[in-house]
Motif scaffolding. Structure first.
Motif, PDB file in Angstrom:
ATOM      1  N   ASP A  21      52.841 -29.442  -6.134  1.00 26.96           N
ATOM      2  CA  ASP A  21      51.388 -29.687  -6.202  1.00 26.96           C
ATOM      3  C   ASP A  21      50.640 -29.484  -4.889  1.00 26.96           C
ATOM      4  O   ASP A  21      49.426 -29.602  -4.858  1.00 26.96           O
ATOM      5  CB  ASP A  21      51.043 -31.097  -6.720  1.00 26.96           C
ATOM      6  CG  ASP A  21      50.766 -31.069  -8.210  1.00 26.96           C
ATOM      7  OD1 ASP A  21      50.617 -29.947  -8.742  1.00 26.96           O
ATOM      8  OD2 ASP A  21      50.699 -32.137  -8.828  1.00 26.96           O
ATOM      9  N   GLY A  23      50.313 -26.746  -3.417  1.00 26.43           N
ATOM     10  CA  GLY A  23      49.551 -25.500  -3.517  1.00 26.43           C
ATOM     11  C   GLY A  23      50.369 -24.241  -3.293  1.00 26.43           C
ATOM     12  O   GLY A  23      49.814 -23.168  -3.045  1.00 26.43           O
ATOM     13  N   LYS A  24      51.687 -24.334  -3.451  1.00 26.95           N
ATOM     14  CA  LYS A  24      52.531 -23.167  -3.214  1.00 26.95           C
ATOM     15  C   LYS A  24      52.147 -21.974  -4.093  1.00 26.95           C
ATOM     16  O   LYS A  24      52.024 -20.848  -3.608  1.00 26.95           O
ATOM     17  CB  LYS A  24      54.004 -23.537  -3.447  1.00 26.95           C
ATOM     18  CG  LYS A  24      54.952 -22.422  -3.081  1.00 26.95           C
ATOM     19  CD  LYS A  24      56.380 -22.811  -3.351  1.00 26.95           C
ATOM     20  CE  LYS A  24      56.613 -22.861  -4.840  1.00 26.95           C
ATOM     21  NZ  LYS A  24      58.012 -22.918  -5.218  1.00 26.95           N
ATOM     22  N   THR A  25      51.951 -22.242  -5.376  1.00 26.04           N
ATOM     23  CA  THR A  25      51.627 -21.145  -6.298  1.00 26.04           C
ATOM     24  C   THR A  25      50.294 -20.507  -5.916  1.00 26.04           C
ATOM     25  O   THR A  25      50.155 -19.274  -5.906  1.00 26.04           O
ATOM     26  CB  THR A  25      51.537 -21.675  -7.749  1.00 26.04           C
ATOM     27  OG1 THR A  25      52.682 -22.489  -7.986  1.00 26.04           O
ATOM     28  CG2 THR A  25      51.502 -20.541  -8.739  1.00 26.04           C
ATOM     29  N   THR A  26      49.335 -21.349  -5.585  1.00 23.59           N
ATOM     30  CA  THR A  26      48.014 -20.838  -5.225  1.00 23.59           C
ATOM     31  C   THR A  26      48.096 -20.006  -3.948  1.00 23.59           C
ATOM     32  O   THR A  26      47.529 -18.911  -3.867  1.00 23.59           O
ATOM     33  CB  THR A  26      47.040 -22.019  -5.044  1.00 23.59           C
ATOM     34  OG1 THR A  26      47.178 -22.904  -6.162  1.00 23.59           O
ATOM     35  CG2 THR A  26      45.614 -21.543  -4.961  1.00 23.59           C
ATOM     36  N   ARG A  47      53.385 -20.231 -13.405  1.00 25.34           N
ATOM     37  CA  ARG A  47      52.704 -21.254 -12.663  1.00 25.34           C
ATOM     38  C   ARG A  47      53.226 -22.618 -13.071  1.00 25.34           C
ATOM     39  O   ARG A  47      53.539 -22.862 -14.207  1.00 25.34           O
ATOM     40  CB  ARG A  47      51.242 -21.119 -13.050  1.00 25.34           C
ATOM     41  CG  ARG A  47      50.346 -21.830 -12.138  1.00 25.34           C
ATOM     42  CD  ARG A  47      48.940 -21.697 -12.603  1.00 25.34           C
ATOM     43  NE  ARG A  47      48.147 -22.549 -11.760  1.00 25.34           N
ATOM     44  CZ  ARG A  47      47.806 -22.201 -10.540  1.00 25.34           C
ATOM     45  NH1 ARG A  47      48.134 -21.034 -10.062  1.00 25.34           N
ATOM     46  NH2 ARG A  47      47.131 -23.024  -9.780  1.00 25.34           N
ATOM     47  N   LYS A 141      43.824 -27.659   0.998  1.00 19.34           N
ATOM     48  CA  LYS A 141      42.865 -28.497   0.255  1.00 19.34           C
ATOM     49  C   LYS A 141      41.846 -29.182   1.157  1.00 19.34           C
ATOM     50  O   LYS A 141      41.445 -30.317   0.900  1.00 19.34           O
ATOM     51  CB  LYS A 141      43.592 -29.545  -0.617  1.00 19.34           C
ATOM     52  CG  LYS A 141      44.671 -28.932  -1.509  1.00 19.34           C
ATOM     53  CD  LYS A 141      45.088 -29.862  -2.610  1.00 19.34           C
ATOM     54  CE  LYS A 141      46.275 -29.302  -3.377  1.00 19.34           C
ATOM     55  NZ  LYS A 141      46.725 -30.131  -4.465  1.00 19.34           N
ATOM     56  N   ASP A 143      38.904 -28.530   1.252  1.00 24.17           N
ATOM     57  CA  ASP A 143      37.656 -28.664   0.496  1.00 24.17           C
ATOM     58  C   ASP A 143      37.537 -30.041  -0.153  1.00 24.17           C
ATOM     59  O   ASP A 143      36.519 -30.381  -0.730  1.00 24.17           O
ATOM     60  CB  ASP A 143      37.580 -27.576  -0.583  1.00 24.17           C
ATOM     61  CG  ASP A 143      38.746 -27.679  -1.552  1.00 24.17           C
ATOM     62  OD1 ASP A 143      39.905 -27.793  -1.094  1.00 24.17           O
ATOM     63  OD2 ASP A 143      38.510 -27.669  -2.773  1.00 24.17           O
ATOM     64  N   SER A 255      41.745 -23.809   2.569  1.00 24.34           N
ATOM     65  CA  SER A 255      41.717 -24.184   1.164  1.00 24.34           C
ATOM     66  C   SER A 255      42.191 -22.984   0.356  1.00 24.34           C
ATOM     67  O   SER A 255      41.489 -21.989   0.222  1.00 24.34           O
ATOM     68  CB  SER A 255      40.296 -24.576   0.761  1.00 24.34           C
ATOM     69  OG  SER A 255      40.207 -24.620  -0.647  1.00 24.34           O
ATOM     70  N   ALA A 256      43.413 -23.091  -0.131  1.00 19.08           N
ATOM     71  CA  ALA A 256      44.009 -21.936  -0.800  1.00 19.08           C
ATOM     72  C   ALA A 256      43.210 -21.524  -2.023  1.00 19.08           C
ATOM     73  O   ALA A 256      42.961 -20.349  -2.256  1.00 19.08           O
ATOM     74  CB  ALA A 256      45.452 -22.239  -1.179  1.00 19.08           C
TER      75      ALA A 256
HETATM   76  P1  G4P Z   1      52.458 -25.951  -6.413  1.00 18.67           P
HETATM   77  O1  G4P Z   1      52.797 -24.550  -6.774  1.00 18.67           O
HETATM   78  O2  G4P Z   1      52.744 -26.287  -4.981  1.00 18.67           O
HETATM   79  O3  G4P Z   1      52.986 -26.985  -7.323  1.00 18.67           O
HETATM   80  O4  G4P Z   1      50.861 -26.114  -6.481  1.00 18.67           O
HETATM   81  P2  G4P Z   1      49.754 -25.253  -7.212  1.00 18.67           P
HETATM   82  O5  G4P Z   1      49.445 -24.042  -6.447  1.00 18.67           O
HETATM   83  O6  G4P Z   1      50.080 -25.146  -8.650  1.00 18.67           O
HETATM   84  O7  G4P Z   1      48.544 -26.243  -6.996  1.00 18.67           O
HETATM   85  C1  G4P Z   1      48.551 -27.573  -7.468  1.00 18.67           C
HETATM   86  C2  G4P Z   1      47.155 -28.014  -7.797  1.00 18.67           C
HETATM   87  O8  G4P Z   1      46.348 -28.020  -6.614  1.00 18.67           O
HETATM   88  C3  G4P Z   1      46.455 -27.066  -8.771  1.00 18.67           C
HETATM   89  O9  G4P Z   1      45.542 -27.831  -9.546  1.00 18.67           O
HETATM   90  C4  G4P Z   1      45.639 -26.187  -7.836  1.00 18.67           C
HETATM   91  O10 G4P Z   1      44.529 -25.616  -8.462  1.00 18.67           O
HETATM   92  C5  G4P Z   1      45.227 -27.182  -6.787  1.00 18.67           C
HETATM   93  N1  G4P Z   1      44.888 -26.563  -5.498  1.00 18.67           N
HETATM   94  C6  G4P Z   1      45.557 -25.605  -4.822  1.00 18.67           C
HETATM   95  N2  G4P Z   1      44.917 -25.302  -3.690  1.00 18.67           N
HETATM   96  C7  G4P Z   1      43.825 -26.076  -3.623  1.00 18.67           C
HETATM   97  C8  G4P Z   1      42.751 -26.201  -2.692  1.00 18.67           C
HETATM   98  O11 G4P Z   1      42.664 -25.523  -1.687  1.00 18.67           O
HETATM   99  N3  G4P Z   1      41.796 -27.125  -2.995  1.00 18.67           N
HETATM  100  C9  G4P Z   1      41.835 -27.879  -4.114  1.00 18.67           C
HETATM  101  N4  G4P Z   1      40.852 -28.746  -4.295  1.00 18.67           N
HETATM  102  N5  G4P Z   1      42.824 -27.776  -5.013  1.00 18.67           N
HETATM  103  C10 G4P Z   1      43.801 -26.886  -4.786  1.00 18.67           C
HETATM  104  P3  G4P Z   1      45.894 -28.299 -11.014  1.00 18.67           P
HETATM  105  O12 G4P Z   1      44.661 -28.925 -11.534  1.00 18.67           O
HETATM  106  O13 G4P Z   1      47.129 -29.134 -11.001  1.00 18.67           O
HETATM  107  O14 G4P Z   1      46.259 -26.957 -11.737  1.00 18.67           O
HETATM  108  P4  G4P Z   1      45.294 -25.845 -12.281  1.00 18.67           P
HETATM  109  O15 G4P Z   1      44.712 -26.441 -13.500  1.00 18.67           O
HETATM  110  O16 G4P Z   1      44.286 -25.556 -11.232  1.00 18.67           O
HETATM  111  O17 G4P Z   1      46.225 -24.699 -12.551  1.00 18.67           O
END
Ligand code: G4P
Length: 526
Positions: A21, A23-26, A47, A141, A143, A255-256
């Protein structure tokens, strides 16, 4: 410089370490976007590798063809070739992650700025430390409201025991997040939320003293200048040599999801991250510029397509070049094989590879003869060391519902265990098939796949095994005595190596004390 030397110098092979969670995937998606590998983010499949429930995982596994493709991604950036090796998200697959980390030259650590250093990151960092893997850090994150950036870096320094050198510095966070200041380039990169996922960059202001900053940021410009002064006085400066020794991590903020702050990271990554390095092997280390091909297998993955049961062995090239159609030797068996249809991992597609250089990964079609840890060479008897196999912590006995399917069961279990996520032990006495795993989910996965791919209905029952140790002894006579006395607690693994399967930890301890000449190893080096 020869062509090979040039190709080695351009390669950057890495993996992302993070807690689920963070943000690795992002991050992966956005990096691919910069590499021009995909046009729009959001196309990386698999994902959230279903880390939540078994049933999700099963569903996802149906798309395994996709996850094979995305488990290694290659993309060009500037004049470099970047290989990003994916690691499974679920903790029950952590062994796979550990082995993948042996195949990279550096790592990127992604931390959720609101959560700081989390448990899985700590574990993965320990693995990186074993090989002094250089690590860059992305605080993600921004943001959202998160922790104070100074405090985050302090936490990384104290918990992960690595010095932090900020390369970019955030201007505010959450609602007040305005961008980052690049300490090395003396530039401000302004933030604008970009949910479209396209690779764009916001306005750039040159120089911290630029009056334009006051115009744009108001009070926050003054705050920024104060903070930067403080960091410059009290913080660590970026030091490439210390980074390469694994003692210091350059830190980037961003912020990825908004595609912000990653470009700055990627630019520094391709510049400073190490190209393929010489690797430890028996009987001598191997340098990537050596003209003869060599490499080792760090992962095996099966395709779910039941019609083409192709298992793919992922081989990291360590020296020389792979060329389509070349003959290479599997050192363990001494067999030569002609590799005509290796797979490469360009992010868009699974292409047939023509050439691959050190740092690249190629996928070999495996019909059960390749094992994790296998070294391939052009003939020299080399063996790359340091690819670990961890002692499983949970054991179950495979029980067949239809006794006529014994052969199929043996074949299925053996093949699935070759992938390395679970391990098969055959006791020297009796006909049991004992499967060991690091996480309980593995048993469900194995049972599910046995049924789907091999038509074998089997259950896993508790068995009186608490832990396993691989056994070694210098003195062959003593080893023979040990075997005789302990036959009831000995088994062989898939590779035919002897393992002591202890009914309890106390039993293991007593046996260790009783046989001081015998080594009991918690990991088996492939
Ligand atoms: P992971 O592979 O490390 O498990 O993480 P992933 O990229 O799936 O990101 C986990 C959650 O964090 C996702 O939300 C993603 O959208 C969110 N996220 C990633 N980067 C940022 C960021 O820069 N800012 C914010 N605010 N959120 C971020 P989710 O609701 O769990 O999934 P989804 O519905 O967006 O797919």
């Amino acid at each position: 410089m020869s062509e090979l030397q040039q190709e080695v110098a351009r390669r950057r092979t890495f993996a992302i370490i993070s807690h689920p969670d963070a943000g690795k995937t992002t991050v992966t998606e956005k990096l691919l976007l910069f590499g021009g590998a995909i046009q729009l983010a959001g196309t990386v499949k698999g994902r959230k590798s279903a880390r939540h429930a078994t049933s999700d995982w099963m569903e996802l596994e149906k798309q395994r063809g996709i996850s094979v493709t995305s488990s290694v991604m290659q993309f060009p950036f500037q004049d470099r070739i970047v290989n990003l090796l994916d690691t499974p998200g679920h903790e029950d697959f952590s062994e796979d992650t550990y082995r993948t980390l042996t195949a990279v030259d550096s790592a990127l650590m992604v931390i959720d700025a609101a959560k700081g250093v989390e448990e899985r990151t700590i574990k993965l960092m320990d693995v990186c430390r074993m090989r002094a893997t250089p690590i860059m850090t992305f605080m993600n994150k921004l943001d959202r409201e998160g922790r104070d950036p100074m405090e985050l870096m302090d936490e990384v320094e104290s918990v992960l025991r690595i010095r932090c050198a900020p390369v970019t510095w955030p201007i505010g966070m959450g609602k007040r997040f305005r961008g980052v200041f690049h300490l090395l380039d003396d530039r401000v990169h302004l933030y604008s939320a970009q949910h479209s996922g396209r690779a764009q960059s916001g306005e750039i202001v040159e120089g911290l003293d630029n009056p334009r900053l006051d115009e744009l940021l108001g009070d926050q410009a003054r705050e920024l200048r104060q903070e930067v002064e403080l960091i410059r006085e009290a913080g660590n400066e970026f030091d490439e040599a210390a980074y390469l020794r694994g003692e210091l991590t350059p830190v980037f903020f961003g912020s990825a999801i908004n595609n912000f702050g990653l470009r700055e990271l990627l630019e520094r990554f391709v510049r400073h991250a190490p190209p393929p390095q010489p690797r430890e092997a028996e009987p001598r280390p191997v340098a990537p510029e050596e003209p003869e091909f060599s490499g080792f297998v760090f992962k095996i993955q099966a395709n779910m397509d039941p019609n083409h049961r192709d298992r793919i062995a992922f081989l990291r090239v360590c020296s020389g070049a792979y060329r389509k159609g070349m003959r290479i030797r599997q050192v363990r068996t001494g067999k030569d094989m002609k590799i005509a249809n290796a797979i490469t991992f360009l992010a868009s597609d699974r292409d047939q590879v023509e050439t691959a250089y050190p740092g690249d990964i190629i996928g070999l079609h495996n019909h059960g003869t390749i094992q994790i840890g296998d070294t391939f060479s052009e003939g020299e008897a080399l063996k790359f060391t340091g690819v670990p196999n961890f002692a499983p912590e949970l054991f179950r006995r495979a029980v067949l519902r239809d006794p006529m399917r014994m052969k199929a069961l043996q074949k299925g279990i053996t093949e699935l265990c070759e992938e390395g996520a679970s391990q098969l032990f055959r006791p020297l006495q009796g006909n049991d098939l004992i499967v060991g795993a690091v996480g309980a989910l593995q048993f469900d996965v194995v049972a599910f796949r046995l049924k789907n791919e091999y038509g074998v209905d089997c259950a896993f029952e508790p068995v009186n095994v608490a832990t396993a140790r691989w056994v070694r002894c210098e003195d062959p006579r003593r080893l023979e005595q040990f075997r005789e006395r302990n036959a009831q607690s000995l088994a062989t693994d898939v590779a035919g190596e002897l393992a002591y399967i202890a009914p309890s930890r106390v039993n293991l301890q007593l046996t260790e004390e009783r046989w001081p000449e015998v080594e009991f190893r918690a990991t088996r080096e492939h």
